[in-house]
Write a protein that holds these residues in place. Structure first.
Motif, PDB file in Angstrom:
ATOM      1  N   GLY A  18       0.786  -1.230   0.000  1.00 15.27           N
ATOM      2  CA  GLY A  18       0.000   0.000   0.000  1.00 15.27           C
ATOM      3  C   GLY A  18       0.815   1.276   0.000  1.00 15.27           C
ATOM      4  O   GLY A  18       0.270   2.365   0.165  1.00 15.27           O
ATOM      5  N   ARG A  20       3.396   4.105  -1.873  1.00 18.89           N
ATOM      6  CA  ARG A  20       3.452   4.694  -3.213  1.00 18.89           C
ATOM      7  C   ARG A  20       4.456   3.955  -4.103  1.00 18.89           C
ATOM      8  O   ARG A  20       4.226   3.788  -5.295  1.00 18.89           O
ATOM      9  CB  ARG A  20       3.820   6.178  -3.107  1.00 18.89           C
ATOM     10  N   THR A  23       3.168   0.890  -6.230  1.00 15.13           N
ATOM     11  CA  THR A  23       2.056   1.091  -7.157  1.00 15.13           C
ATOM     12  C   THR A  23       2.077   0.045  -8.275  1.00 15.13           C
ATOM     13  O   THR A  23       1.028  -0.432  -8.701  1.00 15.13           O
ATOM     14  CB  THR A  23       2.066   2.528  -7.715  1.00 15.13           C
ATOM     15  N   MET A  26       0.470  -2.958  -7.019  1.00 10.70           N
ATOM     16  CA  MET A  26      -0.971  -2.742  -6.876  1.00 10.70           C
ATOM     17  C   MET A  26      -1.691  -2.942  -8.211  1.00 10.70           C
ATOM     18  O   MET A  26      -2.787  -3.512  -8.259  1.00 10.70           O
ATOM     19  CB  MET A  26      -1.235  -1.349  -6.292  1.00 10.70           C
ATOM     20  N   HIS A 149       2.429   5.484   2.897  1.00  9.29           N
ATOM     21  CA  HIS A 149       1.191   4.823   2.469  1.00  9.29           C
ATOM     22  C   HIS A 149       0.214   5.826   1.873  1.00  9.29           C
ATOM     23  O   HIS A 149       0.163   6.972   2.294  1.00  9.29           O
ATOM     24  CB  HIS A 149       0.538   4.114   3.663  1.00  9.29           C
ATOM     25  N   TYR A 150      -0.559   5.348   0.906  1.00  6.33           N
ATOM     26  CA  TYR A 150      -1.620   6.165   0.327  1.00  6.33           C
ATOM     27  C   TYR A 150      -2.715   6.408   1.361  1.00  6.33           C
ATOM     28  O   TYR A 150      -3.075   5.490   2.120  1.00  6.33           O
ATOM     29  CB  TYR A 150      -2.255   5.449  -0.876  1.00  6.33           C
ATOM     30  N   GLU A 152      -6.813   7.388   2.198  1.00  8.43           N
ATOM     31  CA  GLU A 152      -8.089   7.010   1.580  1.00  8.43           C
ATOM     32  C   GLU A 152      -8.431   7.961   0.443  1.00  8.43           C
ATOM     33  O   GLU A 152      -8.912   7.540  -0.607  1.00  8.43           O
ATOM     34  CB  GLU A 152      -9.210   7.056   2.625  1.00  8.43           C
ATOM     35  N   GLU A 154      -6.352   9.715  -1.421  1.00 10.09           N
ATOM     36  CA  GLU A 154      -5.461   9.441  -2.554  1.00 10.09           C
ATOM     37  C   GLU A 154      -5.905   8.196  -3.310  1.00 10.09           C
ATOM     38  O   GLU A 154      -5.834   8.139  -4.540  1.00 10.09           O
ATOM     39  CB  GLU A 154      -4.013   9.287  -2.075  1.00 10.09           C
ATOM     40  N   MET A 155      -6.371   7.187  -2.578  1.00 19.38           N
ATOM     41  CA  MET A 155      -6.818   5.944  -3.232  1.00 19.38           C
ATOM     42  C   MET A 155      -8.027   6.200  -4.134  1.00 19.38           C
ATOM     43  O   MET A 155      -8.181   5.540  -5.158  1.00 19.38           O
ATOM     44  CB  MET A 155      -7.136   4.862  -2.197  1.00 19.38           C
ATOM     45  N   LYS A 156      -8.862   7.179  -3.789  1.00 20.94           N
ATOM     46  CA  LYS A 156     -10.007   7.509  -4.642  1.00 20.94           C
ATOM     47  C   LYS A 156      -9.539   8.051  -5.992  1.00 20.94           C
ATOM     48  O   LYS A 156     -10.201   7.883  -7.008  1.00 20.94           O
ATOM     49  CB  LYS A 156     -10.912   8.532  -3.951  1.00 20.94           C
ATOM     50  N   THR A 159      -7.350   4.702  -7.744  1.00 23.44           N
ATOM     51  CA  THR A 159      -8.073   3.496  -8.158  1.00 23.44           C
ATOM     52  C   THR A 159      -8.508   3.526  -9.629  1.00 23.44           C
ATOM     53  O   THR A 159      -8.277   2.546 -10.343  1.00 23.44           O
ATOM     54  CB  THR A 159      -9.255   3.217  -7.200  1.00 23.44           C
TER      55      THR A 159
END
Length: 189
Positions: A18, A20, A23, A26, A149-150, A152, A154-156, A159
């Protein structure tokens, strides 16, 4: 059967999950999940295999740590007898804003240690997909940023870019690098 090696860069271990810098891992995790395949712990990396319209696709998450990624890439290219033109490496990039990406057929490592090591061992003639992670860090803070870590939020943003990266992998395998760059780079912002 035509074979393709898709390598996502990252660092092995739960403490890096999780972050950066992971990635690339991921993206491959998302692709594997969508393809309903699992990774196995193999030599120099976690490996999963699938096929797209008769083409064999090998996913590789090196366990060599980022700065020695070339060892895993070279080993799997040789083991599977895959032409470098059928290699796609996915990495994080601080020079691109979060959620942006850039696909190139070849070129420099852009200061990325994982790409740099691959280049030392096999040259520059392979495709790479650089996923933007932004650069919102103070001077001298790059290491803490890439290993951070990213959030929440940033994850939006990330993704949808990861989902697009999965489409890029499919297009790279089925249509080739030139068509894929034409179709997707304009979406990379």
């Amino acid at each position: 059967m035509d074979k393709y090696l898709i390598c996502g860069l990252g660092n092995p271990g739960d403490e890096y999950a999780g972050t950066r810098h992971n990635t690339g891992f991921m993206v491959l995790d998302a692709f594997a999940k969508a393809s309903n395949i699992c990774f196995e712990d193999r030599r120099y990396g976690f490996v999963a295999e699938t096929s797209l319209k008769g083409r064999k696709v090998i996913l590789l998450k090196p366990t060599t740590f980022m700065n020695l990624s070339g060892n895993a890439v070279r080993y799997w290219l040789n083991k599977e007898n895959i032409d470098q033109k059928r290699l796609l490496v996915i990495s994080d990039d601080v020079a691109l804003p979060l959620g942006h990406f850039r696909l190139k057929a070849n070129g420099s490592n852009g200061g990325h240690n994982g790409l740099g090591h691959i280049q030392q061992l096999i040259g520059q003639d392979y495709a790479r997909l650089r996923m933007g992670i932004g650069h919102d860090y103070p001077r001298g803070g790059q290491i803490d940023w890439v290993l951070g870590h990213y959030s929440e939020e940033e994850m939006k943003v990330l993704t949808p870019a990861i989902e697009t990266a999965c489409d890029i992998i499919r297009s790279f395998v089925l249509a080739g690098i030139d068509v894929t760059m034409n179709d997707f780079n304009k979406l990379g912002k």
